[in-house]
Design an enzyme around this catalytic site. Sequence first.
Site, mmCIF file in Angstrom:
data_model
loop_
_atom_site.group_PDB
_atom_site.id
_atom_site.type_symbol
_atom_site.label_atom_id
_atom_site.label_comp_id
_atom_site.label_asym_id
_atom_site.label_seq_id
_atom_site.Cartn_x
_atom_site.Cartn_y
_atom_site.Cartn_z
ATOM 1 N N ARG A 84 29.038 -26.031 18.802
ATOM 2 C CA ARG A 84 28.973 -26.311 17.359
ATOM 3 C C ARG A 84 30.237 -27.043 16.912
ATOM 4 O O ARG A 84 30.272 -27.630 15.847
ATOM 5 C CB ARG A 84 28.848 -25.030 16.518
ATOM 6 N N GLN A 124 19.799 -23.999 25.200
ATOM 7 C CA GLN A 124 19.946 -23.462 23.845
ATOM 8 C C GLN A 124 18.811 -22.519 23.480
ATOM 9 O O GLN A 124 18.530 -22.301 22.298
ATOM 10 C CB GLN A 124 20.034 -24.597 22.822
ATOM 11 N N LYS A 133 19.357 -35.823 19.129
ATOM 12 C CA LYS A 133 17.969 -35.440 19.343
ATOM 13 C C LYS A 133 17.106 -35.736 18.114
ATOM 14 O O LYS A 133 16.043 -36.359 18.225
ATOM 15 C CB LYS A 133 17.938 -33.954 19.680
ATOM 16 N N THR A 134 17.588 -35.333 16.965
ATOM 17 C CA THR A 134 16.805 -35.551 15.750
ATOM 18 C C THR A 134 16.671 -37.037 15.470
ATOM 19 O O THR A 134 15.623 -37.516 15.028
ATOM 20 C CB THR A 134 17.461 -34.850 14.549
ATOM 21 N N ASP A 172 9.541 -30.134 18.200
ATOM 22 C CA ASP A 172 10.991 -29.966 18.182
ATOM 23 C C ASP A 172 11.333 -28.578 18.731
ATOM 24 O O ASP A 172 10.531 -27.656 18.636
ATOM 25 C CB ASP A 172 11.471 -30.097 16.733
ATOM 26 N N GLU A 173 12.518 -28.431 19.292
ATOM 27 C CA GLU A 173 12.981 -27.127 19.795
ATOM 28 C C GLU A 173 11.937 -26.482 20.711
ATOM 29 O O GLU A 173 11.582 -25.306 20.552
ATOM 30 C CB GLU A 173 13.288 -26.180 18.625
#
Length: 786
Positions: free
Chosen positions: A628, A275, A57-58, A244-245
Site C-alpha cells: 500500500r 492478494q 490493473k484498473t 475484477d479481483e
Amino acid sequence: MSTFDESEAFEAAVPLSRRAMAGRPAPYLDGLNPAQREAVEALEGPVLMLAGAGTGKTKALTTRIAHLLNTGAARPNEILSVTFTNKAAREMKERVAGLLGESVEGMPWLGTFHAICVKLLRRHAELVDLKSNFTILDTDDQIRLLKQLIIAANIDEKRWPPRLLANVIDNWKNRAWLPENVPAAEAGAFDHKGVALYAEYQQRLRTLNAVDFGDLLLHVVTIFQRNDDVLQQYRRWFRFILVDEYQDTNVAQYLWLRLLAGGHQNICCVGDDDQSIYGWRGAEVGNILRFEKDFPGAKVIRLEQNYRSTAHILAAASGVIASNKGRLGKTLWTEAEGGEKVRLIGHWDGEEEARWIGEELEAMGHGTRGLPPMSLNDCAILVRASHQMRAFEDRFLTIGLPYRVVGGPRFYERLEIRDAMAYFRLAVSPDDDLAFERIVNTPKRGLGDKAQQKIQVAARANGVNLVDGARVLLAAKGLTGKGATALAQLVAGIDRWHVAARNPEQSHIELAEQILEESGYTEHWQNDKTPEAPGRLENLKELVKALENFDNLQGFLEHVALIMDNETEDAEAKVTLMTLHAAKGLEFPAVFLPGWEDGLFPSQRAMDETGLKGLEEERRLAYVGITRAEALCTISFAANRRIYGQWQSALPSRFIDELPEEHVDVLTPPGLYGGGYGAAAQPARSDLHEKASRADVYNSPGWKRMQARGETRGISQPRESRNVVIDLEAVSSFGEGDRVFHKKFGYGAVVGVEGDKLEIAFDKAGVKKIVAHFVVPAASADDVPF
DNA sequence: GGATAAATGGTTTTT
DNA sequence: CCATTTATCC
C-alpha cells in the site's frame, strides 16, 4: 434489506450503432505499457490478467472496456463487468466515461456480483418460486430468522448460537450447495441439525418471499443450471465478460461465471493470487490458479511493472510473499530509483508504539528522512484487527492529532437506521413480517413476548401477514388494556403510512418524518439519556436527508447502499486508521504497519483454524499491507501488549524475519535510550542510523536480548501488581463509611454490608447494591495515575 | 415489562 | 479492558 444499486433498468440498453464507432482513433492506448496494451487488445477468447499490486490493473480493465466500445466490438449493454464492491464499480464507470468522453452512457451491466444478480433474479424469480418483488435480507434479519428456527427446533441457542448457523449456511451457499446437495461429510454440522435447518430456512425464506445475500448468487446459478433457454439467452446477451479481483471469487461466483462464459469464452479475469485475503469468507484462490485449465487456450498476461512504490518497498514485499507455496508467480519491478528503505522498529509496549507513531506523524508535516513534507491525508496506519485501533485513537485524542477511522459499523447497520428502515419497509409493504417483528415493540408499547405470540398465532391461523394478524386479534378482543390500545394505534399508523406511500402526490420526505414522529420513534430517542442518543437522532436526520436524492421510499429502500458511501470528505487533513483488509486497493505515500507480533499478526486464530493455509493468507495480508505504501513504509511491533486487560509479551512476527535485510532500515527502539517520554521526540537522525547499523539489533538474538532487558526492567510490572493489590484489599476491607470507587457509578460511601454485597450511596448515581469486588477503595483509585 | 447488575467473551468483512 | 448479552429484581 437491499443494500446495493439496482438503479438501471434491465432494458436500459444504450442504442449505439456499432458501425458508427468503428475505426475511431484510440488515443487511450498510447499511455499503456506493452503488457497492459496486450491485455487491452486481446478482445476475443479467455484472458487472465495477473496484475500485481500497483501495476495499473484498473487502468487496463477500464481501457479494455473503452476499447471494446470504441472499436465497435460491443455495445455498452453487451458487456458484463463484475466487481466486488460498489466503490469499485463506481470507479470503473467513472474511468470508462473519462476515457470515452461524454459520449457513452452508463453501462447497465457493470456492477457487483450481487447487484447484477438482483436484476437477473427479479426477472426470473418465478423459476425459483419467488415473486419478483422479493425482499433482500441482511445479516441481521437472517440471524433473527435462524434464531426462530433454532428455538422452534428445541435447540439450546446458547450452545448453538444462530450466528454460527448463519456462518455454516453462508459457507454452504458460497460453495453453491443447495440443502439437498450438501455433502455427507458436512452432516455433522451444527449438532447434526445443520442440513435440516438449512432446508427449513430456505423454505421459510420462500414463504416470506425473501432471499439473503448468498441466495442472490445461488438462485441465479440454479436458474441457469435448470433452464437452458434462459442461460443461452444471456450467453448471447453478454458477449464480453470482465471480472475484477478474480482471486476473491467463491465457488458460486465461479460457477456463475463459467456458465455465462461457457459459449463464447470471451472472459477476461483480472486478479492477483498474492492478494487473496478473503479465504475465510469463502473465496477460493484455486479459482485463479486453475483458470488455464478451465479455459483452455487462455492467454495469460502478467502486469509486473509497478508504478506505486519504491524499489525498497517492492523488494520487502516480494521477500515476504516469496515464502508462500503454490503461487502463480510474478516479479514486480519498478523504474523508480532510490527512496527510503522499509523502516522497522520495536517498542516496549503498545502504548509506546502509538506514542512513537503519533510523533512520527507530527514530524511528517515538516518533511522527514529526505522526503517532502506530507499531509496527514497521505498517511495511513493499517492494523490486523480493529481492536488495535483503540490505542491509536486514545493517543491521537490526547495529542490532538486528527484521524479518521475507515470501516467500523456502517451507517445502514446502525440500530436506529435499521429501526427506521423497518418502519419505511412496512409503509411500502405491510407484508414485510420481519420488519413488523422488529418494530412492533420499538419503541416500547407494552407488547412483549406474549402479545407478540398471540399476533403470530392469529396471523398463522388466518394465513395473513402479521399486520393483518394483529388486526384479527384486536377485532377478536384477544388483547386488552394498554397493549391493545398501542397495537391498534400502530396498525392504524401502518395503514395510514401505506396509503400515503402509495400516493404519488405525497412527499416521501414528509412521510418519512411523519412516520418517525407518529410512531413515537423520534421521541423514544429524545427521552433516552444514554450518551449515544444524540448521535442517533443525528443519524435519523441524516437518513431523512438522504431521502432527498430519491423519488419515493420504495426507490430509496432499494438504494440503501448509497447511504453507506457517505464518506464525508472534510477539509481537515487526517491520518487514516483502518484494517489491512479494508486497505486493499488503496495506496498512501506513508504507511505504518504496527503490531507485527506472532499471534497478533499472523493471527493465532487463523493459524489454529486453517494451519498453513491460514498462515499463507496472513502472509498475503502482510504483502497487501507493505504494497500500500508509495514512499515510506514503517513496520513496528511491541514486546508487551495489554490484551483484554492482561499484559502479555510476544515475539516479533515471523514475517519480520522474512524481510530482506538489505531493504530494511532498523531503527533502535526508543526504550534503549533510557526510555521515557519524548525519547523519540527529538531523535537525532544520525544517531538512529548509527544504532541501526548494528546488525544484530534486528536478527533474532538482538530481539531476544531486548526482551530479556524488558523483563529485568519490569516494564509491565508496576501497573499490573498495583491492580492486584487493589483487588485483594477491596474484597476484605470494606466497612460502613468507607469511600469507594465504582467504574460505572463513580465515587460513593458504603452505607451497609451484607456478606460480599455492599450497599453504597454514590455521589452521583444514588444508592445501589454492589458486589464488593466491583468496587475499589476511593483512596486507591486516586492513586492510579492518569 | 423494564431497569440495572452481573456475566461473558472477544479476527479479518462485502453484499 | 470494554461492549454486549443475560439474569435478576422490582
